[in-house]
Design an enzyme around this catalytic site. Structure first.
Site, PDB file in Angstrom:
ATOM      1  CE  LYS A  52      -3.843  -2.450   2.061  1.00 28.33           C
ATOM      2  NZ  LYS A  52      -4.475  -2.950   3.278  1.00 28.33           N
ATOM      3  CD  GLN A  96      -3.607  -4.693   6.402  1.00 26.82           C
ATOM      4  OE1 GLN A  96      -3.538  -3.743   5.634  1.00 26.82           O
ATOM      5  NE2 GLN A  96      -4.100  -5.850   6.043  1.00 26.82           N
ATOM      6  CG  ASP A 119      -9.965  -0.878   4.105  1.00 29.04           C
ATOM      7  OD1 ASP A 119      -9.537  -1.190   2.979  1.00 29.04           O
ATOM      8  OD2 ASP A 119      -9.346  -1.129   5.154  1.00 29.04           O
TER       9      ASP A 119
END
Length: 282
Positions: A52, A96, A119
């Site tokens: 990322k 995460q 997300d």
């Protein structure tokens, strides 16, 4: 022989387009910033976080990295999320997953402001998706639709079977395919006659977390097969939920593992970060 859908190539094209858009924003004095939080040092998570960061660097998005120790308390994590919610210079917040067992994932997901939820996991993002409002879309399903569009796969009016009903892939995938006017069936662990249902699909999307579960007996001749799974087999090689060697001869198009859906997930995260500029103008 099936057309092998090259997620690496398509994600690279997409990131190049986003890089140009980010450069245009910079000319207007807008810098996009993503904050990434990782708790503990789960190996797979560390690889994803690294990828990322690399993607951010390529596209021109500023990334803030918070690598917190395993013993970080839920309260400390929630306080950090709140601090980032309040920062005007942060467009996106990504925590995460998975988190250590002593932290409630749902509570953390809900703590992220919906306008920074790149997300696409917040209940408000999911609600917006289900009724067709503007908002962030879960990156993996979003990437699959982009793969299908960019490889010229017709979705309108097609029979689509999604195997798996997770909040991250299966459910949003079904909604996105409905938005593309496909006729959608969601199959799962309690589905009876799974083989027969899969065999009806023009587009079969598999996200069940079982290595090589789907073989050619589940696939209609000429179907498009999208494999979301990622596992290591007995030889420590990566494989998916689909038995590629058996299915590839009967499919018209198929995603490989690795190099199919995976690269698209990160590319769509970058797209969500860029989209954040418009979403935050609401």
């Amino acid at each position: 022989m099936a057309n092998i859908i090259d997620g690496k190539k398509i994600s690279a094209e997409l990131k190049q387009e986003l890089k140009e858009k980010v450069a245009q924003y910079k000319e207007q004095g807008i810098e996009i910033c993503l904050a990434v939080i990782q708790v503990g040092n789960d190996k797979a998570s560390s690889v994803y976080v690294g990828n990322k960061k690399k993607a951010c660097e390529f596209v021109g998005i500023k990334s803030l990295s918070y690598e917190l120790p395993e013993e970080t308390t839920e309260e400390e994590l929630l306080n950090l999320v709140q601090e980032l919610n309040d920062r005007a210079d942060v467009n996106g917040i990504l925590v995460q997953l998975p988190l250590p067992k002593h932290i409630d994932e749902n509570k953390v997901i809900k703590a992220i402001h919906p306008l920074k939820d790149v997300d696409g996991f917040h209940p408000e993002s999911v609600g917006a998706l289900s009724i067709g409002n503007k908002g962030f879309i879960s990156c993996t399903p979003y990437g699959i639709v982009e793969l299908l569009k960019r490889t010229g796969v017709e979705m309108d009016g097609k029979e689509c079977v999604v195997v798996g009903r997770s909040n991250i892939v299966g459910k949003p995938m079904a909604i996105l395919m409905l938005r593309e006017n496909a006729t959608v069936t969601v199959a799962h662990s309690h589905t009876k006659n799974l083989r027969e249902i899969c065999k009806r699909a023009d587009i079969l999307i598999v996200a069940i977390g079982k290595p090589k579960f789907i073989d050619d007996s589940y696939v209609k001749d000429g179907a498009v097969v999208i494999d979301v799974g990622i596992h290591r087999n007995e030889d420590n090689k990566l494989c998916g939920d689909v038995d590629f060697d058996k299915v590839e001869p009967v499919a018209s198009a198929i995603t490989p593992v690795p190099g199919g859906v995976g690269p698209m997930t990160i590319a769509m995260l970058m797209k969500n970060c860029v989209n954040a500029v418009d979403i935050q103008k609401q």
